[in-house]
Motif scaffolding. Structure first.
Motif, PDB file in Angstrom:
ATOM      1  N   LYS A 122     -33.163 -69.221 -24.110  1.00 57.28           N
ATOM      2  CA  LYS A 122     -33.269 -69.741 -22.662  1.00 57.28           C
ATOM      3  C   LYS A 122     -33.824 -68.429 -21.695  1.00 57.28           C
ATOM      4  O   LYS A 122     -33.409 -67.545 -21.692  1.00 57.28           O
ATOM      5  N   HIS A 123     -35.148 -68.992 -21.155  1.00 57.20           N
ATOM      6  CA  HIS A 123     -35.596 -67.890 -20.249  1.00 57.20           C
ATOM      7  C   HIS A 123     -35.440 -68.196 -18.579  1.00 57.20           C
ATOM      8  O   HIS A 123     -35.878 -67.589 -17.931  1.00 57.20           O
ATOM      9  N   TYR A 124     -34.828 -69.286 -18.365  1.00 59.89           N
ATOM     10  CA  TYR A 124     -34.269 -69.355 -17.083  1.00 59.89           C
ATOM     11  C   TYR A 124     -32.887 -69.298 -16.925  1.00 59.89           C
ATOM     12  O   TYR A 124     -32.228 -69.316 -18.096  1.00 59.89           O
ATOM     13  N   GLU A 125     -32.259 -68.932 -15.828  1.00 56.58           N
ATOM     14  CA  GLU A 125     -30.781 -68.899 -15.784  1.00 56.58           C
ATOM     15  C   GLU A 125     -30.124 -70.164 -15.958  1.00 56.58           C
ATOM     16  O   GLU A 125     -30.446 -71.214 -15.269  1.00 56.58           O
ATOM     17  N   ASN A 126     -29.252 -70.092 -16.659  1.00 62.81           N
ATOM     18  CA  ASN A 126     -28.317 -71.315 -17.257  1.00 62.81           C
ATOM     19  C   ASN A 126     -26.934 -71.004 -17.197  1.00 62.81           C
ATOM     20  O   ASN A 126     -26.471 -69.842 -17.160  1.00 62.81           O
ATOM     21  N   SER A 148     -31.085 -70.413 -10.378  1.00 58.54           N
ATOM     22  CA  SER A 148     -30.433 -69.455  -9.925  1.00 58.54           C
ATOM     23  C   SER A 148     -29.238 -69.587  -9.242  1.00 58.54           C
ATOM     24  O   SER A 148     -28.919 -70.909  -8.897  1.00 58.54           O
ATOM     25  N   ILE A 149     -28.002 -68.633  -9.765  1.00 59.29           N
ATOM     26  CA  ILE A 149     -26.843 -69.209  -9.282  1.00 59.29           C
ATOM     27  C   ILE A 149     -26.634 -69.436  -7.652  1.00 59.29           C
ATOM     28  O   ILE A 149     -25.682 -70.035  -7.157  1.00 59.29           O
ATOM     29  N   ASN A 150     -27.648 -68.709  -6.840  1.00 56.33           N
ATOM     30  CA  ASN A 150     -27.499 -69.033  -5.554  1.00 56.33           C
ATOM     31  C   ASN A 150     -27.717 -70.540  -5.132  1.00 56.33           C
ATOM     32  O   ASN A 150     -27.505 -70.909  -3.981  1.00 56.33           O
ATOM     33  N   GLU A 151     -28.441 -71.050  -5.826  1.00 59.50           N
ATOM     34  CA  GLU A 151     -28.806 -72.507  -5.784  1.00 59.50           C
ATOM     35  C   GLU A 151     -27.853 -73.576  -6.027  1.00 59.50           C
ATOM     36  O   GLU A 151     -28.010 -74.852  -6.075  1.00 59.50           O
ATOM     37  N   VAL A 152     -26.571 -73.245  -6.404  1.00 59.43           N
ATOM     38  CA  VAL A 152     -25.533 -74.219  -7.096  1.00 59.43           C
ATOM     39  C   VAL A 152     -24.150 -74.408  -6.416  1.00 59.43           C
ATOM     40  O   VAL A 152     -23.321 -74.107  -6.837  1.00 59.43           O
ATOM     41  N   PRO A 153     -24.427 -74.940  -5.031  1.00 55.06           N
ATOM     42  CA  PRO A 153     -23.183 -75.016  -4.304  1.00 55.06           C
ATOM     43  C   PRO A 153     -22.208 -76.388  -4.947  1.00 55.06           C
ATOM     44  O   PRO A 153     -21.129 -76.417  -4.821  1.00 55.06           O
ATOM     45  N   ALA A 174     -19.889 -69.295 -18.427  1.00 52.16           N
ATOM     46  CA  ALA A 174     -20.842 -68.377 -19.128  1.00 52.16           C
ATOM     47  C   ALA A 174     -22.051 -68.796 -18.420  1.00 52.16           C
ATOM     48  O   ALA A 174     -22.543 -69.944 -18.217  1.00 52.16           O
ATOM     49  N   HIS A 175     -22.740 -67.649 -17.999  1.00 55.41           N
ATOM     50  CA  HIS A 175     -24.165 -67.851 -17.759  1.00 55.41           C
ATOM     51  C   HIS A 175     -24.912 -66.519 -18.104  1.00 55.41           C
ATOM     52  O   HIS A 175     -24.564 -65.527 -18.437  1.00 55.41           O
ATOM     53  N   ASN A 176     -26.345 -66.618 -18.150  1.00 54.18           N
ATOM     54  CA  ASN A 176     -27.359 -65.581 -18.372  1.00 54.18           C
ATOM     55  C   ASN A 176     -28.058 -64.984 -17.421  1.00 54.18           C
ATOM     56  O   ASN A 176     -28.300 -65.489 -16.409  1.00 54.18           O
ATOM     57  N   HIS A 177     -28.360 -63.559 -17.557  1.00 50.04           N
ATOM     58  CA  HIS A 177     -29.015 -62.943 -16.705  1.00 50.04           C
ATOM     59  C   HIS A 177     -30.585 -62.859 -17.569  1.00 50.04           C
ATOM     60  O   HIS A 177     -30.635 -61.655 -18.203  1.00 50.04           O
ATOM     61  N   ASP A 208     -12.007 -66.789 -18.915  1.00 47.68           N
ATOM     62  CA  ASP A 208     -13.030 -65.659 -18.552  1.00 47.68           C
ATOM     63  C   ASP A 208     -14.371 -66.097 -18.063  1.00 47.68           C
ATOM     64  O   ASP A 208     -14.509 -67.306 -17.913  1.00 47.68           O
ATOM     65  N   HIS A 209     -15.312 -65.168 -17.480  1.00 45.09           N
ATOM     66  CA  HIS A 209     -16.572 -65.473 -17.234  1.00 45.09           C
ATOM     67  C   HIS A 209     -17.407 -64.629 -18.140  1.00 45.09           C
ATOM     68  O   HIS A 209     -17.367 -63.497 -17.731  1.00 45.09           O
ATOM     69  N   ILE A 210     -18.374 -65.018 -18.873  1.00 47.19           N
ATOM     70  CA  ILE A 210     -19.229 -64.195 -19.701  1.00 47.19           C
ATOM     71  C   ILE A 210     -20.461 -64.190 -19.145  1.00 47.19           C
ATOM     72  O   ILE A 210     -21.186 -65.462 -18.891  1.00 47.19           O
ATOM     73  N   ILE A 211     -21.159 -63.129 -18.958  1.00 50.51           N
ATOM     74  CA  ILE A 211     -22.486 -63.002 -18.715  1.00 50.51           C
ATOM     75  C   ILE A 211     -23.308 -62.217 -19.827  1.00 50.51           C
ATOM     76  O   ILE A 211     -22.921 -61.500 -20.410  1.00 50.51           O
ATOM     77  N   VAL A 212     -24.421 -63.053 -20.115  1.00 54.70           N
ATOM     78  CA  VAL A 212     -25.063 -62.974 -21.399  1.00 54.70           C
ATOM     79  C   VAL A 212     -26.412 -62.223 -20.876  1.00 54.70           C
ATOM     80  O   VAL A 212     -27.097 -63.001 -20.061  1.00 54.70           O
ATOM     81  N   SER A 213     -27.208 -61.372 -21.639  1.00 54.17           N
ATOM     82  CA  SER A 213     -28.478 -60.980 -21.286  1.00 54.17           C
ATOM     83  C   SER A 213     -28.810 -60.547 -22.876  1.00 54.17           C
ATOM     84  O   SER A 213     -28.530 -59.556 -23.544  1.00 54.17           O
ATOM     85  N   GLY A 214     -29.953 -61.359 -23.347  1.00 53.12           N
ATOM     86  CA  GLY A 214     -30.358 -61.198 -24.734  1.00 53.12           C
ATOM     87  C   GLY A 214     -29.085 -61.305 -25.822  1.00 53.12           C
ATOM     88  O   GLY A 214     -28.367 -62.503 -25.644  1.00 53.12           O
ATOM     89  N   ASP A 215     -28.955 -60.418 -26.584  1.00 51.38           N
ATOM     90  CA  ASP A 215     -27.650 -60.419 -27.389  1.00 51.38           C
ATOM     91  C   ASP A 215     -26.581 -59.666 -27.203  1.00 51.38           C
ATOM     92  O   ASP A 215     -25.418 -59.411 -27.925  1.00 51.38           O
ATOM     93  N   LYS A 216     -26.605 -59.251 -25.633  1.00 57.32           N
ATOM     94  CA  LYS A 216     -25.487 -58.555 -25.428  1.00 57.32           C
ATOM     95  C   LYS A 216     -24.766 -59.455 -24.193  1.00 57.32           C
ATOM     96  O   LYS A 216     -25.251 -60.464 -23.757  1.00 57.32           O
TER      97      LYS A 216
END
Length: 226
Positions: A122-126, A148-153, A174-177, A208-216
């Motif tokens: 996934k190469h866009y923020e989800n 973007s998370i800013n676009e999701v009221p 869960a969302h990714n950066h 919880d809220h998990i933030i993912v970037s790559g495999d981290k």
């Protein structure tokens, strides 16, 4: 030795190396070269692999590219482009099968590992919601939004609808950066607090809220943001 025999010999050596060592010792261009053996017969794919990775900046960038862009920018066939683009989707399907049907997310590490599998390629923020039952087993995972998370009221309303529809006892967000940073932004923290507040009113807990970037990944709960 003819060109045909030279290529055959090289391909055989590359395949034997993979069977003996796996991919860990391969450079990125060698991984792509091996993959392209199965789309381009009887042709040197080493130089092409170098060129394709350079065109898209990295092997992952190539895997995540639109097949039409791969065809147009690299001059390869549709078959080659589709094969390359299948890799992230196949990886997600692999992880889904590996986790099995009754996935229990009863720790931050398990929630993080499971979340990482959702964002392969996934190469866009989800943004995902993971619905859990009373035993912390996954009932349903749903993509809430891409962008973007800013676009999701509308996040809280959609999440409430999904949590109720799937009879969630609790949820994990869960969302990714894609940019590489795991640090939660103020927007990440604000939307999390809003969702927690809204779901509390219908007696559903945000675990919880998990933030993912790559495999981290990072757990907001474990890091005292939740």
């Amino acid at each position: 030795m003819t060109g045909k025999n030279l290529h055959e010999g090289h391909r055989k050596r590359v395949k034997e190396r993979f069977l003996k060592e796996g991919l860990d010792s391969f450079n990125d261009h060698q991984v792509l070269e091996l993959l392209m053996f199965y789309a381009i017969p009887m042709k040197d794919t080493n130089e092409l692999a170098h060129r394709m990775i350079k065109e898209f900046g990295s092997l992952s960038g190539l895997f995540e590219a639109n097949p039409k862009d791969i065809c147009n920018k690299c001059g390869v066939s549709e078959n080659s482009a589709i094969l390359i683009s299948l890799v992230p989707s196949l990886a997600r399907r692999y992880f889904k099968g590996k986790w099995g049907e009754k996935i229990v997310l009863n720790s931050a590490s398990k929630a993080g590992e499971y979340s990482v599998s959702l964002f392969v390629g996934k190469h866009y923020e989800n943004f995902y919601i993971i619905c859990l039952d009373s035993q912390n087993r996954v009932k349903h995972s749903a993509l809430v939004h891409e962008g973007s998370i800013n676009e999701v009221p509308v996040y809280p309303r959609i999440i409430v609808e999904l949590a109720l529809r799937h009879q969630a006892h609790s949820i994990i967000l869960a969302h990714n950066h894609p940019g590489g940073s795991l640090k939660p932004s103020q927007e990440d923290i604000n939307i999390t607090n809003t969702i927690v507040s809204v779901l509390e009113s219908i007696d559903i807990k945000v675990r919880d809220h998990i933030i993912v970037s790559g495999d981290k990944y990072i757990s907001l709960k474990q890091n005292n943001f939740l």
